[in-house]
Scaffold this active site. Structure first.
Site, short mmCIF file in Angstrom:
data_model
loop_
_atom_site.label_atom_id
_atom_site.label_comp_id
_atom_site.label_asym_id
_atom_site.label_seq_id
_atom_site.Cartn_x
_atom_site.Cartn_y
_atom_site.Cartn_z
CG ASP A 137 -0.27 -0.14 2.56
OD1 ASP A 137 -0.87 -0.70 3.50
OD2 ASP A 137 0.90 0.29 2.70
CG HIS A 152 4.78 -9.51 -0.19
ND1 HIS A 152 3.90 -9.82 0.82
CD2 HIS A 152 5.78 -10.45 -0.12
CE1 HIS A 152 4.34 -10.91 1.47
NE2 HIS A 152 5.47 -11.30 0.91
C1 BV8 Z 1 7.38 -18.00 -2.68
C2 BV8 Z 1 1.26 -9.24 -2.70
C3 BV8 Z 1 8.75 -19.55 -3.77
C4 BV8 Z 1 0.15 -9.28 -3.67
C5 BV8 Z 1 1.16 -11.18 -1.23
C6 BV8 Z 1 7.11 -21.81 2.68
C7 BV8 Z 1 8.20 -21.17 2.10
C8 BV8 Z 1 8.04 -20.44 0.93
C9 BV8 Z 1 6.77 -20.34 0.33
C10 BV8 Z 1 5.70 -20.96 0.92
C11 BV8 Z 1 5.86 -21.70 2.08
N1 BV8 Z 1 4.65 -22.18 2.42
C12 BV8 Z 1 3.72 -21.77 1.52
C13 BV8 Z 1 4.34 -21.06 0.58
C14 BV8 Z 1 3.69 -20.47 -0.57
C15 BV8 Z 1 3.18 -19.05 -0.31
C16 BV8 Z 1 2.54 -18.88 1.04
O1 BV8 Z 1 3.14 -18.34 1.95
N2 BV8 Z 1 1.29 -19.31 1.15
C17 BV8 Z 1 0.57 -19.15 2.40
C18 BV8 Z 1 -0.80 -18.52 2.14
C19 BV8 Z 1 0.46 -20.52 3.06
N3 BV8 Z 1 4.27 -18.10 -0.45
C20 BV8 Z 1 4.55 -17.65 -1.69
O2 BV8 Z 1 3.99 -18.04 -2.69
C21 BV8 Z 1 5.66 -16.60 -1.79
N4 BV8 Z 1 6.54 -16.99 -2.86
O3 BV8 Z 1 7.59 -18.49 -1.63
O4 BV8 Z 1 7.94 -18.41 -3.85
C22 BV8 Z 1 9.55 -19.56 -5.00
C23 BV8 Z 1 10.95 -19.59 -4.90
C24 BV8 Z 1 11.70 -19.64 -6.05
C25 BV8 Z 1 11.08 -19.59 -7.31
C26 BV8 Z 1 9.69 -19.53 -7.41
C27 BV8 Z 1 8.91 -19.51 -6.24
C28 BV8 Z 1 5.09 -15.24 -2.19
C29 BV8 Z 1 4.16 -14.72 -1.10
C30 BV8 Z 1 3.73 -13.27 -1.45
C31 BV8 Z 1 2.28 -13.27 -1.84
N5 BV8 Z 1 1.84 -11.88 -2.08
N6 BV8 Z 1 0.85 -9.91 -1.48
C32 BV8 Z 1 -1.01 -8.47 -3.19
O5 BV8 Z 1 -0.99 -7.88 -2.09
O6 BV8 Z 1 -1.98 -8.40 -3.98
S1 BV8 Z 1 0.74 -11.87 0.24
C33 BV8 Z 1 -0.43 -10.94 1.06
O7 BV8 Z 1 -0.49 -11.56 2.35
C34 BV8 Z 1 -0.09 -9.50 1.35
O8 BV8 Z 1 1.21 -9.09 0.99
C35 BV8 Z 1 -0.24 -9.44 2.89
O9 BV8 Z 1 0.44 -8.42 3.46
C36 BV8 Z 1 0.32 -10.78 3.17
C37 BV8 Z 1 0.30 -11.34 4.52
O10 BV8 Z 1 -0.94 -11.11 5.10
P1 BV8 Z 1 -0.98 -10.16 6.37
O11 BV8 Z 1 -0.25 -8.92 6.04
O12 BV8 Z 1 -0.52 -10.93 7.55
O13 BV8 Z 1 -2.50 -9.79 6.44
P2 BV8 Z 1 -3.69 -10.61 7.13
O14 BV8 Z 1 -4.97 -9.98 6.74
O15 BV8 Z 1 -3.46 -12.07 6.89
O16 BV8 Z 1 -3.46 -10.37 8.70
C38 BV8 Z 1 -3.70 -9.07 9.22
C39 BV8 Z 1 -3.37 -9.15 10.70
O17 BV8 Z 1 -3.49 -7.86 11.25
C40 BV8 Z 1 -4.29 -10.06 11.48
O18 BV8 Z 1 -3.54 -10.90 12.32
C41 BV8 Z 1 -5.13 -9.08 12.34
O19 BV8 Z 1 -5.46 -9.62 13.60
C42 BV8 Z 1 -4.19 -7.93 12.48
N7 BV8 Z 1 -4.83 -6.62 12.67
C43 BV8 Z 1 -6.04 -6.23 12.23
N8 BV8 Z 1 -6.25 -4.94 12.60
C44 BV8 Z 1 -5.13 -4.53 13.27
C45 BV8 Z 1 -4.22 -5.61 13.32
N9 BV8 Z 1 -3.02 -5.53 13.91
C46 BV8 Z 1 -2.69 -4.36 14.49
N10 BV8 Z 1 -3.51 -3.27 14.49
C47 BV8 Z 1 -4.72 -3.33 13.89
N11 BV8 Z 1 -5.54 -2.26 13.92
#
Ligand code: BV8
Ligand code: ZN
Length: 260
Positions: free
Chosen positions: A115, A132
């Protein structure tokens, strides 16, 4: 010494907050990992909370190269909508407090957010890694071209989609999709910061996306302290030294304010 108690400002829990403040005040190096939660109070929808972005979509349907290849107009429509939402949001007190602290030189911020609000809070470029990518940058699907782009997106036809100005090929959002590798220089820098930090301050992330979330265990395994700020428990809570049940705007400025 693992504390896992909700932060309240009544009774004995206040020393936990003071313990977190003291860990930060005495740290030589601090690495900060932020997620969508730090921008929630700026009005940016999170991903996995109630009403979050993914709630109404499935991540694999949207943020993947396959989805873009299948339907670039639909993806550009989603990113154009998000760009519109985010461009009406301003950095909040948590972004601003972190930017001021990072200016002192002993703090680096690795954000999962696209963002641009850390940059908008004048976080020094040297202290910020956008793991990201950014909603406000686009890149060519064919050549090396990339550019800053804050314009509104017209996804009404293939001809109106953003194009590379060098080779004319279709452009895409300059973000990291699921299944795509993060920029190795960003990752290396973030891992090094995490491995050498005395404190990892984790703000507003559900801790499910890898490899970003692994920064926290890198600091912890290297003997550093982990301080989490999140209204709810996450997988990170289990390895936190102090887990603060609070919001970013409520807790972060207080954690970073210098003792009076
Ligand atoms: C990759 C950009 C390999 C796009 C995003 C292990 C190792 C490596 C990879 C993996 C692995 N296990 C699984 C994987 C695959 C995957 C992955 O992680 N999957 C998950 C879902 C299981 N990872 C990937 O694919 C990554 N790539 O590893 O490639 C590779 C290597 C070599 C060659 C080829 C490939 C790429 C991951 C990036 C994905 N892109 N975003 C877009 O935004 O459109 S991810 C997306 O999720 C956003 O970036 C976001 O920021 C991110 C994480 O989410 P959070 O930020 O945590 O947001 P969320 O809503 O989940 O949580 C919000 C939190 O805030 C909550 O806890 C809430 O309680 C809290 N909150 C709410 N209000 C408040 C608050 N806290 C404080 N104050 C408040 N007021
Ligand atoms: Zn090109």
């Amino acid at each position: 010494m693992i504390f896992r108690r909700p932060l309240t400002f009544q009774g004995w829990a206040v020393p936990l907050f003071q313990a977190a403040k003291s860990l930060i005040a005495h740290a030589e190096r601090i690495v900060v990992l932020t997620g969508a939660g730090i921008s929630a109070e700026s009005g940016v929808p999170t991903f996995r909370d109630e009403g979050g972005l993914w709630r109404s979509y499935r991540a694999e349907d949207l943020a993947t190269p396959e989805a873009f290849a299948r339907d670039p107009r639909m993806l550009w429509e989603w990113y154009g909508w998000r760009r519109g939402v985010v461009s009406r949001c301003a950095p909040n007190a948590a972004h601003i407090a972190l930017a001021r602290a990072a200016d002192k030189g002993n703090m680096s911020i690795a954000t999962q957010n696209v963002d641009g609000l850390h940059a908008a809070a004048s976080t020094p470029e040297r202290a910020l890694v956008e793991l990201h990518g950014s909603l406000f940058r686009i890149r060519c699907t064919t050549c090396e071209w990339r550019a800053v782009d804050r314009s509104s997106v017209d996804a009404s036809s293939d001809d109106t989609l953003p194009r590379c100005t060098t080779c004319g090929a279709l452009a895409r959002p300059d973000v990291v999709w699921f299944g795509e590798a993060l920029d190795p220089t960003h990752l290396e820098r973030a891992f090094l910061e995490a491995a050498t930090a005395d404190v990892c301050l984790v703000i507003g992330t559900s801790g499910v996306v890898q490899p970003a979330a692994s920064l926290v265990s890198i600091t912890q395994l290297a003997g550093g302290a982990v301080i989490e700020v999140n209204p709810v428990e996450t997988p990170i809570t289990a390895i936190a030294t102090v887990s603060i049940r609070g919001t970013a705007v409520d807790a972060v400025p207080r954690l970073l304010e210098k003792a009076g």
